[in-house]
Write a protein that holds these residues in place. Structure first.
Motif, mmCIF file in Angstrom:
data_model
loop_
_atom_site.group_PDB
_atom_site.id
_atom_site.type_symbol
_atom_site.label_atom_id
_atom_site.label_comp_id
_atom_site.label_asym_id
_atom_site.label_seq_id
_atom_site.Cartn_x
_atom_site.Cartn_y
_atom_site.Cartn_z
ATOM 1 N N ILE A 112 -4.045 -89.927 -15.769
ATOM 2 C CA ILE A 112 -4.524 -88.637 -15.285
ATOM 3 C C ILE A 112 -4.196 -88.517 -13.804
ATOM 4 N N SER A 113 -3.537 -87.435 -13.434
ATOM 5 C CA SER A 113 -3.252 -87.202 -12.009
ATOM 6 C C SER A 113 -3.825 -85.852 -11.593
ATOM 7 N N LYS A 114 -4.469 -85.845 -10.418
ATOM 8 C CA LYS A 114 -5.083 -84.635 -9.882
ATOM 9 C C LYS A 114 -4.771 -84.570 -8.400
ATOM 10 N N GLY A 115 -4.427 -83.362 -7.915
ATOM 11 C CA GLY A 115 -4.129 -83.195 -6.497
ATOM 12 C C GLY A 115 -5.300 -83.629 -5.628
ATOM 13 N N LYS A 116 -5.003 -84.280 -4.507
ATOM 14 C CA LYS A 116 -6.057 -84.806 -3.637
ATOM 15 C C LYS A 116 -6.973 -83.706 -3.104
ATOM 16 N N GLN A 117 -6.400 -82.551 -2.860
ATOM 17 C CA GLN A 117 -7.179 -81.462 -2.270
ATOM 18 C C GLN A 117 -7.783 -80.533 -3.318
ATOM 19 N N VAL A 118 -7.584 -80.857 -4.611
ATOM 20 C CA VAL A 118 -8.087 -79.983 -5.673
ATOM 21 C C VAL A 118 -9.602 -80.165 -5.830
ATOM 22 N N SER A 119 -10.351 -79.072 -5.656
ATOM 23 C CA SER A 119 -11.800 -79.117 -5.851
ATOM 24 C C SER A 119 -12.124 -78.752 -7.296
ATOM 25 N N MET A 120 -13.198 -79.365 -7.825
ATOM 26 C CA MET A 120 -13.537 -79.190 -9.230
ATOM 27 C C MET A 120 -15.036 -78.947 -9.388
ATOM 28 N N GLY A 121 -15.390 -77.994 -10.253
ATOM 29 C CA GLY A 121 -16.792 -77.755 -10.605
ATOM 30 C C GLY A 121 -16.966 -77.953 -12.094
ATOM 31 N N TYR A 122 -18.021 -78.689 -12.489
ATOM 32 C CA TYR A 122 -18.230 -79.017 -13.896
ATOM 33 C C TYR A 122 -19.647 -78.612 -14.300
ATOM 34 N N LEU A 123 -19.756 -77.615 -15.187
ATOM 35 C CA LEU A 123 -21.047 -77.158 -15.696
ATOM 36 C C LEU A 123 -21.248 -77.702 -17.102
ATOM 37 N N THR A 124 -22.262 -78.550 -17.277
ATOM 38 C CA THR A 124 -22.557 -79.108 -18.598
ATOM 39 C C THR A 124 -23.613 -78.254 -19.297
ATOM 40 N N GLN A 125 -23.805 -78.510 -20.596
ATOM 41 C CA GLN A 125 -24.814 -77.774 -21.358
ATOM 42 C C GLN A 125 -26.224 -78.100 -20.876
ATOM 43 N N GLN A 126 -26.420 -79.325 -20.363
ATOM 44 C CA GLN A 126 -27.757 -79.771 -19.973
ATOM 45 C C GLN A 126 -28.036 -79.571 -18.477
ATOM 46 N N MET A 127 -27.046 -79.098 -17.736
ATOM 47 C CA MET A 127 -27.196 -79.032 -16.284
ATOM 48 C C MET A 127 -28.248 -78.007 -15.875
ATOM 49 N N SER A 128 -29.074 -78.382 -14.902
ATOM 50 C CA SER A 128 -30.022 -77.432 -14.319
ATOM 51 C C SER A 128 -30.135 -77.743 -12.837
ATOM 52 N N LEU A 129 -30.445 -76.734 -12.060
ATOM 53 C CA LEU A 129 -30.532 -76.884 -10.609
ATOM 54 C C LEU A 129 -31.943 -77.347 -10.252
ATOM 55 N N ASP A 130 -32.070 -78.589 -9.822
ATOM 56 C CA ASP A 130 -33.372 -79.134 -9.426
ATOM 57 C C ASP A 130 -33.431 -79.234 -7.908
ATOM 58 N N SER A 131 -34.360 -78.520 -7.323
ATOM 59 C CA SER A 131 -34.475 -78.469 -5.864
ATOM 60 C C SER A 131 -35.873 -77.995 -5.490
ATOM 61 N N ASP A 132 -36.338 -78.437 -4.340
ATOM 62 C CA ASP A 132 -37.623 -77.958 -3.816
ATOM 63 C C ASP A 132 -37.433 -76.738 -2.937
ATOM 64 N N ASP A 133 -36.161 -76.310 -2.773
ATOM 65 C CA ASP A 133 -35.855 -75.190 -1.886
ATOM 66 C C ASP A 133 -35.934 -73.857 -2.629
ATOM 67 N N THR A 134 -35.720 -72.772 -1.904
ATOM 68 C CA THR A 134 -35.718 -71.439 -2.514
ATOM 69 C C THR A 134 -34.346 -71.138 -3.114
ATOM 70 N N VAL A 135 -34.298 -70.093 -3.926
ATOM 71 C CA VAL A 135 -33.042 -69.690 -4.564
ATOM 72 C C VAL A 135 -31.986 -69.364 -3.510
ATOM 73 N N MET A 136 -32.321 -68.509 -2.537
ATOM 74 C CA MET A 136 -31.328 -68.082 -1.542
ATOM 75 C C MET A 136 -30.821 -69.249 -0.709
ATOM 76 N N ASN A 137 -31.706 -70.164 -0.320
ATOM 77 C CA ASN A 137 -31.259 -71.311 0.474
ATOM 78 C C ASN A 137 -30.302 -72.192 -0.317
ATOM 79 N N GLU A 138 -30.561 -72.360 -1.636
ATOM 80 C CA GLU A 138 -29.647 -73.144 -2.475
ATOM 81 C C GLU A 138 -28.308 -72.432 -2.634
ATOM 82 N N MET A 139 -28.348 -71.113 -2.790
ATOM 83 C CA MET A 139 -27.111 -70.356 -2.986
ATOM 84 C C MET A 139 -26.270 -70.291 -1.712
ATOM 85 N N ARG A 140 -26.905 -70.519 -0.567
ATOM 86 C CA ARG A 140 -26.151 -70.523 0.708
ATOM 87 C C ARG A 140 -25.375 -71.828 0.908
#
Length: 640
Positions: free
Chosen positions: A60-88
């Motif tokens: 498997i080869s991937k460009g060094k500068q290639v950014s990747m986002g992976y959303l799984t079926q079980q993924m959830s955003l766990d944080s003590d912060d507010t929605v807007m602060n997380e989205m920033r």
């Protein structure tokens, strides 16, 4: 630009090969679906691509500068912060520049009298440089972008300052998706992204992804969604991965056509082999025919055998029969109020006739499931009437039935309810729903959601009801099982009332659509496509009315709608032409490949006349392919 490339990949679990010899490539802007039945290895392949799971062989080869986002079926955003602060957080680099600009603005305002000073000019120059950088990075729009994505994913303004921990699991998954979309990676990996989304939100996501700049790889059971988004399909089946160009519907046609073609070739070769073997067997010992028999035996020895093709189509063989027909009038709902303590919708009026196939749609929480539970007499009505016709026998299926628990085996659970049936008949029924041999001895608590759903559908089939009321029947089912359920319901001779978010499923079945909204409810006397066109027509007329005077409105409405209809008709005509040309392109490419293969065969290569004939056919096919490609580009430009 190639973002990621996989060559000769192999993956095993406990010595069993999941897939092998896999080639997979992702380029900038591509939209790719990974499909296959449950358990085929789709999610495993996605995890390998994401780098969260190892592999046994390959590269498997991937460009060094290639950014990747992976959303799984079980993924959830766990944080003590507010929605807007997380989205920033995806905009931290932009916010850093914004803070530097603010600091410089404060300094410059305090030292306005030192305008001619070198330090002042340096600070001013720094501010101008940062301002230009901030503008290029979209700094003036990031707040509105956050609000657009949150609103699109069904969050309201009052949610923006709430703590993440106060949201449900499904909402946290949507927040995780929002943050990932806002980060705008080069490669976006989405595993079942439409889970937890209602129809309106799914449509918003489709539109958003259509304008997404990066590449996307998707696993989804939502076939309508795949048709809208993807332009390539990788089919994970029988331990291998095969690439198809086009959306999901085109993939199905090409996969089935390829299977039929190879099967026909296999059967022709098997017939030829049988003839040759029979001739050799009968004539090898005869002096007069021994030479011919030996010659044919050599042909058999040199023959490149075609493997029998297989489809990874281990699908439930579902069918629904009825004990007896209903009358013409099945049921009538009059001024019905539904809910558990107070009414959750306006009064509902609905008439259902024999052979109706009515889809109930509307946003989450509007009362769709409550309505059909009330009609099925699972919960009482608050007020109003439900009048049933003659010979009514209702079968009810609830999506939550796939979450039931029991320590009984599959066989005993069904046999307990149909004790008069012989065991072999019970096993036959269960076999049609993919519970074969030892699988019928599985404990129900050990079954997956999909297996439990199939078991409940098997029980429903045994009831032979003439009215089926179904709540999200395709939940938990893989694509193959969904298609088998669709086929069974298309052949069903009874009446169907169902709730579904699966637009492909609705498209295949519904001849009427009952739409529930906060403002009221309405029955559309046509299929799902008719419902969509009716809404588009109303929206177009409504938009037009806002810009025209009342006195001339009626005449202009008709003219506008006629124009809109004509434009839509022309667009559909172009789309049909495009589809036909794409089919021609596939045919010509296949012909060229076939001719090139024939030219390598000794019996043709050594026959000048025959090789010239095939070469002319190849050249003609290439000419037709080039013409078709030009026509495709011309029509594609008109559509865009």
């Amino acid at each position: 630009m190639i973002l990621l490339q996989i060559n000769k990949l192999e993956k095993s679990f406990d010595g069993d090969v999941i897939f092998s010899d896999v080639d997979f490539e992702v380029k900038t802007g591509e939209r790719i679906a990974i499909v296959g039945r449950n358990g085929a290895g789709k999610t495993t392949l996605m995890k390998v691509i994401a780098g969260v799971e190892s592999y046994d062989a390959g590269h498997i080869s991937k460009g060094k500068q290639v950014s990747m986002g992976y959303l799984t079926q079980q993924m959830s955003l766990d944080s003590d912060d507010t929605v807007m602060n997380e989205m920033r957080k995806p905009f931290e680099h932009v916010i850093t520049i914004e803070e530097k600009m603010k600091s410089l603005t404060d300094w410059l305002s305090q030292h306005a009298d030192d305008y001619d000073n070198n330090t002042y000019q340096e600070k001013l120059s720094q501010y101008e440089s940062l301002s230009n950088q901030f503008e290029v990075m979209g700094g003036y729009h990031y707040e509105s972008k956050i609000k657009t994505v949150l609103t699109g994913l069904n969050f309201v303004e009052s949610d923006f300052d709430r703590q993440i921990q106060s949201f449900s699991g499904g909402q946290k998954t949507r927040l995780s998706m929002a943050q990932m979309l806002l980060s705008e990676p080069d490669l976006l990996l989405l595993d079942e992204p439409t889970n937890h989304l209602d129809m309106d939100t799914t449509e918003w996501l489709e539109n958003y992804l259509a304008h997404f700049k990066g590449a996307i790889v998707i696993i989804s059971h939502d076939r309508y969604f795949l048709d809208k988004i993807v332009n390539q399909v990788y089919d994970v089946a029988l331990g291998s991965v095969k690439k198809y160009v086009g959306n999901y519907s085109k993939f199905l046609k090409e996969r089935d056509a390829h299977y039929e073609k190879v099967m026909a070739e296999y059967e022709r070769q098997q017939s030829e082999i049988k003839k040759l073997e029979t001739f050799v067997e009968k004539n090898i010992t005869r002096a007069s025919t021994s030479g011919m028999a030996k010659s044919r035996r050599k042909v058999l020895e040199r023959m490149e055998r075609i493997d029998k093709p297989r489809l990874d189509a281990k699908s439930a063989q579902i069918s629904f029969e009825i004990n007896r027909a209903t009358g013409e009038d099945v049921l009538k709902v009059n001024n019905l109020a539904i809910g558990y303590s107070k009414s959750i919708t306006s009064a509902i009026n609905l008439e259902i006739k024999r052979h109706d196939r009515i889809a109930i749609i509307g946003p989450n929480g509007i009362g769709k499931s409550t309505l059909i539970k009330t009609i099925a007499q699972k919960i009482p009505a608050l007020s109003g009437d439900i009048t049933f016709g003659s010979n009514i026998q209702i079968g009810y299926y609830d999506q939550k039935q796939a979450e039931f628990k029991s320590n009984m085996t599959v066989l005993d659970y069904v046999w307990n309810q149909y004790s008069h049936m012989p065991e072999k008949d019970i096993r036959t029924i269960l076999g049609r729903f993919l519970f074969t041999q030892e699988e019928v001895k599985k404990i129900i608590n050990d079954l997956s959601g999909g297996e439990k759903a199939r078991l409940q559908l098997a029980l429903l089939m045994l009831e032979k009801n003439n009215v089926l009321i179904l709540d999200e029947p395709t939940n938990h089912l893989d694509i193959d099982s969904k298609e088998m359920l669709e086929q069974a319901l298309q052949n069903y001779e009874g009446t169907l009332l169902f709730v579904s978010h699966d637009r492909y499923f609705i498209n295949e079945l519904a001849n009427k659509v009952f739409h529930i909204t906060q403002e009221g409810n309405e029955l559309f006397q046509g299929d799902y496509q008719y419902y969509l066109e009716k809404l588009e027509q109303r929206e177009a007329i409504s938009n037009y009315e806002q810009n025209e005077s009342t006195s001339t409105q009626t005449a202009k409405d008709d003219n506008f709608y006629t124009n809109q209809k004509q434009l839509k008709k022309e667009k559909r005509k172009l789309e049909r032409q495009l589809e036909e040309i794409e089919n021609n392109i596939s045919t010509y490419e296949e012909q060229i490949s076939n001719y090139e293969h024939q030219l390598t065969l000794p019996e043709i290569f050594n026959d000048i006349e025959k090789s010239n004939e095939i070469n002319h056919l190849r050249i003609e096919a290439e000419r037709l392919l080039e013409e078709s490609m030009e026509k495709w580009e011309e029509i594609e430009s008109k559509l865009n």
